[in-house]
Design an enzyme around this catalytic site. Sequence first.
Site, mmCIF file in Angstrom:
data_model
loop_
_atom_site.group_PDB
_atom_site.id
_atom_site.type_symbol
_atom_site.label_atom_id
_atom_site.label_comp_id
_atom_site.label_asym_id
_atom_site.label_seq_id
_atom_site.Cartn_x
_atom_site.Cartn_y
_atom_site.Cartn_z
ATOM 1 N N GLY A 1 5.365 5.369 -0.520
ATOM 2 C CA GLY A 1 4.785 6.099 -1.636
ATOM 3 C C GLY A 1 3.497 6.797 -1.249
ATOM 4 O O GLY A 1 3.191 7.886 -1.743
ATOM 5 N N ARG B 1 -4.132 7.648 6.527
ATOM 6 C CA ARG B 1 -5.153 8.682 6.371
ATOM 7 C C ARG B 1 -5.660 9.188 7.715
ATOM 8 O O ARG B 1 -6.023 10.362 7.835
ATOM 9 C CB ARG B 1 -6.293 8.131 5.500
ATOM 10 C CG ARG B 1 -5.889 8.013 4.025
ATOM 11 C CD ARG B 1 -6.780 7.039 3.244
ATOM 12 N NE ARG B 1 -6.468 7.027 1.818
ATOM 13 C CZ ARG B 1 -5.444 6.371 1.276
ATOM 14 N NH1 ARG B 1 -4.598 5.690 2.043
ATOM 15 N NH2 ARG B 1 -5.257 6.396 -0.036
ATOM 16 N N SER C 1 -5.585 4.534 -9.466
ATOM 17 C CA SER C 1 -4.631 4.608 -8.366
ATOM 18 C C SER C 1 -5.225 5.420 -7.223
ATOM 19 O O SER C 1 -5.541 6.600 -7.395
ATOM 20 C CB SER C 1 -3.321 5.254 -8.830
ATOM 21 O OG SER C 1 -2.517 5.616 -7.718
ATOM 22 N N ARG D 1 7.252 -5.214 -9.584
ATOM 23 C CA ARG D 1 6.803 -6.471 -8.978
ATOM 24 C C ARG D 1 6.547 -7.574 -10.001
ATOM 25 O O ARG D 1 6.565 -8.754 -9.645
ATOM 26 C CB ARG D 1 5.562 -6.216 -8.116
ATOM 27 C CG ARG D 1 5.916 -5.489 -6.814
ATOM 28 C CD ARG D 1 4.726 -5.222 -5.931
ATOM 29 N NE ARG D 1 5.174 -4.652 -4.653
ATOM 30 C CZ ARG D 1 4.386 -4.012 -3.805
ATOM 31 N NH1 ARG D 1 3.097 -3.851 -4.081
ATOM 32 N NH2 ARG D 1 4.879 -3.540 -2.672
ATOM 33 N N ASP E 1 -2.073 -4.535 -4.502
ATOM 34 C CA ASP E 1 -0.981 -4.772 -3.553
ATOM 35 C C ASP E 1 -0.811 -6.248 -3.208
ATOM 36 O O ASP E 1 0.206 -6.635 -2.625
ATOM 37 C CB ASP E 1 -1.203 -3.974 -2.265
ATOM 38 C CG ASP E 1 -0.841 -2.507 -2.419
ATOM 39 O OD1 ASP E 1 -0.105 -2.181 -3.369
ATOM 40 O OD2 ASP E 1 -1.295 -1.692 -1.605
ATOM 41 N N LYS F 1 -2.832 -0.397 6.602
ATOM 42 C CA LYS F 1 -1.832 0.644 6.357
ATOM 43 C C LYS F 1 -2.461 1.882 5.709
ATOM 44 O O LYS F 1 -2.183 3.018 6.113
ATOM 45 C CB LYS F 1 -0.704 0.088 5.475
ATOM 46 C CG LYS F 1 0.459 1.046 5.275
ATOM 47 C CD LYS F 1 1.716 0.324 4.853
ATOM 48 C CE LYS F 1 1.623 -0.185 3.431
ATOM 49 N NZ LYS F 1 2.637 0.425 2.548
ATOM 50 N N SER F 2 -3.328 1.676 4.730
ATOM 51 C CA SER F 2 -3.948 2.814 4.043
ATOM 52 C C SER F 2 -4.768 3.663 5.011
ATOM 53 O O SER F 2 -4.716 4.900 4.981
ATOM 54 C CB SER F 2 -4.853 2.312 2.912
ATOM 55 O OG SER F 2 -4.113 1.654 1.915
ATOM 56 N N GLN G 1 -3.632 6.426 -4.679
ATOM 57 C CA GLN G 1 -2.681 7.468 -4.301
ATOM 58 C C GLN G 1 -2.860 8.712 -5.164
ATOM 59 O O GLN G 1 -2.847 9.838 -4.650
ATOM 60 C CB GLN G 1 -1.253 6.940 -4.400
ATOM 61 C CG GLN G 1 -0.930 5.870 -3.362
ATOM 62 C CD GLN G 1 0.489 5.362 -3.476
ATOM 63 O OE1 GLN G 1 1.263 5.808 -4.326
ATOM 64 N NE2 GLN G 1 0.846 4.424 -2.622
ATOM 65 N N ARG H 1 6.552 -6.719 0.206
ATOM 66 C CA ARG H 1 5.567 -7.709 -0.245
ATOM 67 C C ARG H 1 6.229 -8.859 -1.023
ATOM 68 O O ARG H 1 5.765 -9.999 -0.966
ATOM 69 C CB ARG H 1 4.474 -7.036 -1.072
ATOM 70 C CG ARG H 1 3.732 -5.959 -0.282
ATOM 71 C CD ARG H 1 2.351 -5.671 -0.797
ATOM 72 N NE ARG H 1 1.818 -4.445 -0.211
ATOM 73 C CZ ARG H 1 1.270 -4.355 0.998
ATOM 74 N NH1 ARG H 1 1.192 -5.430 1.762
ATOM 75 N NH2 ARG H 1 0.813 -3.207 1.442
#
Length: 429
Positions: free
Chosen positions: A94, A27, A167, A346, A315, A22-23, A169, A388
Site C-alpha cells: 500500500g 522513501r 495516515s 485486522r 501497524d 520498511k517505511s 501514506q 502481520r
Amino acid sequence: MQSYTVQPAKSVRGEIRVPGDKSISHRSIMFGSIANGVTKVSGFLRGEDALATLEAFRSMGVQIDDDGETVTIVGKGLHGLEEPIDVLDCGNSGTSMRLLTGLLSGQSFFSVLSGDKYLRARPMKRVVGPLSKMGAHIGGRAGGEKAPLAIQGSKLKGIEYDSPVSSAQVKSAIMLAGLYAEGETVVREPHLSRDHSERMLRAFGANVETFPGGVKVRGGAELTGRDIVVPGDISSAAFFMVAGSIVPGAELVIKGVGINPTRTGIIDILKGMGADLELLNVRDETGEPVADIRVRYAQLKAMAISGEVVPRAIDEFPAICVAAALAEGTTVVSGAEELRVKETDRITAMADNLRRAGVTVVETPDGMEITGVSALKACAADSFGDHRIAMSMMVAGLVAQGETTISDVDCIATSFPGFRELLEGVVQR
C-alpha cells in the site's frame, strides 16, 4: 500456500537484529530517485514490499544497483523520470501504491499502478480525492476507489487539506505531489502520524515545514542525493517485544531499532500494560533516533488504548492484540478504525484468530475488547494473507497449550524475510 506449525516455548532468550525499517526503505528509493546525484542506502529492507518500489523506479529509467550491502541510486532529478512501458506492479504494498500515486501525479507522462488481489481491494480514494483537488488526473475502478489506477501526469497546484484520518501514506502522497505543485501544499491530520517523509525530505533539501497538527511543502525545490542509514524496523521488533513480554523467563535484546517518536506507540502501550522494557544505547543515525531494546517477561495488565497513541502504533496492533490476550483484565481498543483498511481487516482477523485460541473478543466499529486468559489454546490460525497477522499468531503459538498452525505464511516475506528463522533462533524448548 505454505502453512507453519509453532510448538510452545519454554522461554525466549538472546540478542538479535531485525531488518531495516520498511517505511524508511521505501522513501529512500523514492526520494533518491528524484534527487540530483547519488544516494547510497545501507540497512535497506530487502522484503517484497520495498523491492516493489525499487523495481518501479528502475522501470522509470533510474539506475539502482544493489551489492547486497549498499543500494546505490543514481538520481534523475525532480523531472527526470521516464514513462514506464508497462504497468507498475506494487505487489502487496500500500505504501508503494499510495506514495507513487502522489509522485506520479506531477509527472509529464502516463502511468498505471496495480498490485496483488489484496492491494487491489484496498481503498485508494483517500489519496485520489485530495490529489484530484490539486489537479491530478487519476482514474481507477469504483470511481478511483480501487486499483488499478491510471495516472495522466499534469500541472498541480498547492492546496490546504484537512485529512479525516491520521495516515502517513495519505500525508506523504500529498507531500510528494506538493513537490511538483505550484505554491504551498498544507496537510493537517487529527493526530500526528509517522513523520519519516518530513524528516527525509528535509535531509534531501526539500522545502518542508512542520507545525503542530500538520506539515507544509513548497513546490519546486530540487533534491540532492545523500547517504542514508536505515535503522531496524520497530514494527518488526514489536513481535519480539511481545514474545519477550509473554513467555515466562524470557529476556531479549533487540539491537539498533528506530525509535522515532511517531512510531513508539508500541513501547508506550507495552509499558502501560506493565512490560519490563528498557531502551539502551540511545543514539541518532542520519536524523532518526535509534536504540537497543531490552525486554524481559512480566505479567501484563489490561488497559484502555485510544487517542494519539493509536496512529503511533497502527501497524503493531496485531502483536498488541496477542499481548492483550495474555494480560489480566479486559483491554479496550478504540479509535483504531484504520485497522479495517490494512492488508486485511485486522480487527476482524485478530478477533477471529484469538477466539480460536480461546480468548473472548468483542469487535466494535473502531476497535475491540479483549479479555485476557492465563493460557491460549492450540488452534489452526488464518493469516488472511496478511504478514502481520501471520507473525502475530506465530508469537501467540509460543504460549499456546499444544501446536498452533498458521495458514498462508508466505506473505511474511513482504516485510520480514527470515522471521521464522530469527524467531526459532531465540526459542528455548
